[in-house]
Design a protein around this motif. Sequence first.
Motif, PDB file in Angstrom:
ATOM      1  N   ASN A 159      18.596  57.051  14.008  1.00  0.00           N
ATOM      2  CA  ASN A 159      19.642  58.064  13.981  1.00  0.00           C
ATOM      3  C   ASN A 159      20.253  58.330  15.354  1.00  0.00           C
ATOM      4  N   SER A 160      19.771  57.613  16.367  1.00  0.00           N
ATOM      5  CA  SER A 160      20.312  57.727  17.731  1.00  0.00           C
ATOM      6  C   SER A 160      20.378  59.179  18.206  1.00  0.00           C
ATOM      7  N   ILE A 161      19.285  59.908  18.011  1.00  0.00           N
ATOM      8  CA  ILE A 161      19.210  61.310  18.415  1.00  0.00           C
ATOM      9  C   ILE A 161      18.510  61.400  19.762  1.00  0.00           C
ATOM     10  N   ASP A 162      19.132  62.082  20.702  1.00  0.00           N
ATOM     11  CA  ASP A 162      18.516  62.226  22.019  1.00  0.00           C
ATOM     12  C   ASP A 162      17.324  63.172  21.987  1.00  0.00           C
ATOM     13  N   GLY A 163      17.484  64.332  21.342  1.00  0.00           N
ATOM     14  CA  GLY A 163      16.414  65.318  21.387  1.00  0.00           C
ATOM     15  C   GLY A 163      16.351  66.210  20.165  1.00  0.00           C
ATOM     16  N   ILE A 164      15.128  66.551  19.754  1.00  0.00           N
ATOM     17  CA  ILE A 164      14.902  67.426  18.600  1.00  0.00           C
ATOM     18  C   ILE A 164      13.783  68.407  18.942  1.00  0.00           C
ATOM     19  N   ALA A 165      13.910  69.634  18.428  1.00  0.00           N
ATOM     20  CA  ALA A 165      12.851  70.646  18.518  1.00  0.00           C
ATOM     21  C   ALA A 165      12.639  71.209  17.121  1.00  0.00           C
ATOM     22  N   VAL A 166      11.374  71.316  16.688  1.00  0.00           N
ATOM     23  CA  VAL A 166      11.082  71.750  15.321  1.00  0.00           C
ATOM     24  C   VAL A 166       9.792  72.553  15.313  1.00  0.00           C
ATOM     25  N   ALA A 167       9.694  73.511  14.394  1.00  0.00           N
ATOM     26  CA  ALA A 167       8.497  74.344  14.316  1.00  0.00           C
ATOM     27  C   ALA A 167       8.230  74.768  12.884  1.00  0.00           C
ATOM     28  N   LEU A 168       6.949  74.947  12.580  1.00  0.00           N
ATOM     29  CA  LEU A 168       6.476  75.503  11.317  1.00  0.00           C
ATOM     30  C   LEU A 168       5.655  76.743  11.657  1.00  0.00           C
ATOM     31  N   PHE A 169       5.848  77.846  10.918  1.00  0.00           N
ATOM     32  CA  PHE A 169       5.223  79.104  11.327  1.00  0.00           C
ATOM     33  C   PHE A 169       5.079  80.056  10.154  1.00  0.00           C
ATOM     34  N   THR A 170       4.244  81.075  10.356  1.00  0.00           N
ATOM     35  CA  THR A 170       4.134  82.197   9.429  1.00  0.00           C
ATOM     36  C   THR A 170       4.920  83.360  10.021  1.00  0.00           C
ATOM     37  N   ASN A 171       4.763  84.543   9.438  1.00  0.00           N
ATOM     38  CA  ASN A 171       5.513  85.691   9.953  1.00  0.00           C
ATOM     39  C   ASN A 171       4.965  86.214  11.270  1.00  0.00           C
ATOM     40  N   ASP A 172       3.778  85.737  11.693  1.00  0.00           N
ATOM     41  CA  ASP A 172       3.214  86.257  12.932  1.00  0.00           C
ATOM     42  C   ASP A 172       2.548  85.207  13.817  1.00  0.00           C
ATOM     43  N   ARG A 173       2.595  83.941  13.438  1.00  0.00           N
ATOM     44  CA  ARG A 173       2.018  82.917  14.305  1.00  0.00           C
ATOM     45  C   ARG A 173       2.704  81.580  14.069  1.00  0.00           C
ATOM     46  N   VAL A 174       2.633  80.731  15.090  1.00  0.00           N
ATOM     47  CA  VAL A 174       3.177  79.378  15.007  1.00  0.00           C
ATOM     48  C   VAL A 174       2.070  78.440  14.555  1.00  0.00           C
ATOM     49  N   ILE A 175       2.315  77.723  13.469  1.00  0.00           N
ATOM     50  CA  ILE A 175       1.355  76.733  12.995  1.00  0.00           C
ATOM     51  C   ILE A 175       1.411  75.506  13.899  1.00  0.00           C
ATOM     52  N   TRP A 176       2.615  75.015  14.144  1.00  0.00           N
ATOM     53  CA  TRP A 176       2.825  74.004  15.170  1.00  0.00           C
ATOM     54  C   TRP A 176       4.298  73.979  15.554  1.00  0.00           C
ATOM     55  N   LYS A 177       4.550  73.471  16.719  1.00  0.00           N
ATOM     56  CA  LYS A 177       5.933  73.251  17.140  1.00  0.00           C
ATOM     57  C   LYS A 177       6.007  71.981  17.958  1.00  0.00           C
ATOM     58  N   GLU A 178       7.108  71.341  17.870  1.00  0.00           N
ATOM     59  CA  GLU A 178       7.261  70.003  18.412  1.00  0.00           C
ATOM     60  C   GLU A 178       8.604  69.843  19.103  1.00  0.00           C
ATOM     61  N   CYS A 179       8.590  69.381  20.351  1.00  0.00           N
ATOM     62  CA  CYS A 179       9.814  69.089  21.088  1.00  0.00           C
ATOM     63  C   CYS A 179       9.707  67.664  21.598  1.00  0.00           C
ATOM     64  N   ILE A 180      10.691  66.863  21.329  1.00  0.00           N
ATOM     65  CA  ILE A 180      10.587  65.461  21.711  1.00  0.00           C
ATOM     66  C   ILE A 180      11.957  64.914  22.069  1.00  0.00           C
ATOM     67  N   GLY A 181      11.980  64.016  23.033  1.00  0.00           N
ATOM     68  CA  GLY A 181      13.237  63.444  23.475  1.00  0.00           C
ATOM     69  C   GLY A 181      13.785  64.166  24.689  1.00  0.00           C
ATOM     70  N   LYS A 182      15.045  63.946  24.953  1.00  0.00           N
ATOM     71  CA  LYS A 182      15.678  64.481  26.154  1.00  0.00           C
ATOM     72  C   LYS A 182      17.006  65.162  25.833  1.00  0.00           C
TER      73      LYS A 182
END
Length: 501
Positions: free
Chosen positions: A48-71
Amino acid sequence: MEILKKSISIILIFFSLIINQSCTSQATDTSILGNVNHEYFKQFRKENSIDGIAVALFTNDRVIWKECIGKSTYNKPINDSTLFGICSMTKNITALAVMIAVQEGLVDLDSPIKSYLPDFIINSCYEVSPEDKITLRMMLSNTAGFTHEAPLGNNLDYRCNSKQEHLTSIRDTWLKFPVNTDWSYSALGFDLAAEIIEKVSGMSFENYVKEKIFNPLDMQYSTLSDSEVLSNNNRTEGVVNPFVKKNHKKIPMIGAGAAYSNLDEMIKYVQFQMNFGELNNSQIIEKKHLLEMYTINRNFYGLGTWIVRPDNNSKLETFYLTHSGGGFGYTSNMLWFPEYGIGCVILGNKEFNSEIIESFVTDYILKNDSILHNKNLNIGFSPDFKPKENHNQNLGFVYSNNENKNLAFMNESIVGKYEILLDMTEAKWFAKIVSLLGAKFVTIKVTKENDKLFVSGYFGKNELSEYLPGLYFTDDGEAFDIRRSEPIFKNIKLRKYSDKQ
């Protein structure tokens, strides 16, 4: 289609596996998400020729995980503070700002727009004085009748028009249908809602949102101010042209698409709504006002919010709230499942299919019994997916006394081929090269078939009917105007290059 399916498969695998990259905060529930297989995401980015993406999964009070990759487009690593344009997710912020103004007694959702903007006018071929009927509720629910784009500052106009130039140009547009008789996704109602907030509050919309939303939620980098965006060195531009990645584009659609934010702060924003307006034991906005946003008006849309049932709803029997954004080289999406207490945000610096996060979150819920079997049915509301709707039965043209009804019926001068004029610096040289090669960049054509006129091409195919000499409307209400030196269709400028069909 096969490429799209393949990309979707890859991102699904990515979302189910990835937990462990360059965000400042790492996963907090690795036992559920499993081990990293970074190759899947690398393949998705490559395809998809994407330079950078940031993504997260969470509940109403905590982050389950978050991911930042690329530039970023400035060659800096993406992190959870990297600023992205969130485009149409701005609409949800604008709706929230309006509901805060409702709570403060500054506006009423059902008062006509002229109560706040007395000089406002809008064109309609279906009724006289439609501005006397249009309300904030209609503007925020896409039922006012506005077309999607304004002549200045639209999604194909990168000339850095000012907010005021953009707002003024809305007055030159034509409604697609009689007020409150149908639904059509539009940026204009949200931009006008922002203008109303400025009038009633005495503040710029940028400052109102900062004071009422961003500051209380500790969203210190989120902004509607282009100057603040430019002063932030940890930002990424949206990639419109892969050869020109550092060209900043000012977005004048203040209420519909001008917000910038980052992953960390969008998590806070969604969690705020997951907690129904409560923050640190204080009710910032009453729950009833949020429920107005989450009430379907038409087409599964509330006020700046989509209310959606997932594809595999036979298993979940639930719904989620969402809004996505795309344009100016950015992609964004946020969603949350109120009954399961799970939310997700994705931000990217290229346009791509972000709806895949629905599949990711639903798959996550289905694979986790502790979540799946603890559905909360006491959240205080259940969307009505079959609301009563008043459908327009008569789309005949209406004329005021001073309008000329002498039509040049089936005016042959409209027949021909047109190219879209792209008002952006990096597109102009590309368009010139394409032209030198004997091609056109983006084209549409008007043809006459069996005594009927049709427009087809980039925007699909629709029948045209002449309302006034040189002014035509498609069967879905879009204006095609050849009365000016530069013809316009859907408020996008055109150049006619051939009179042949």
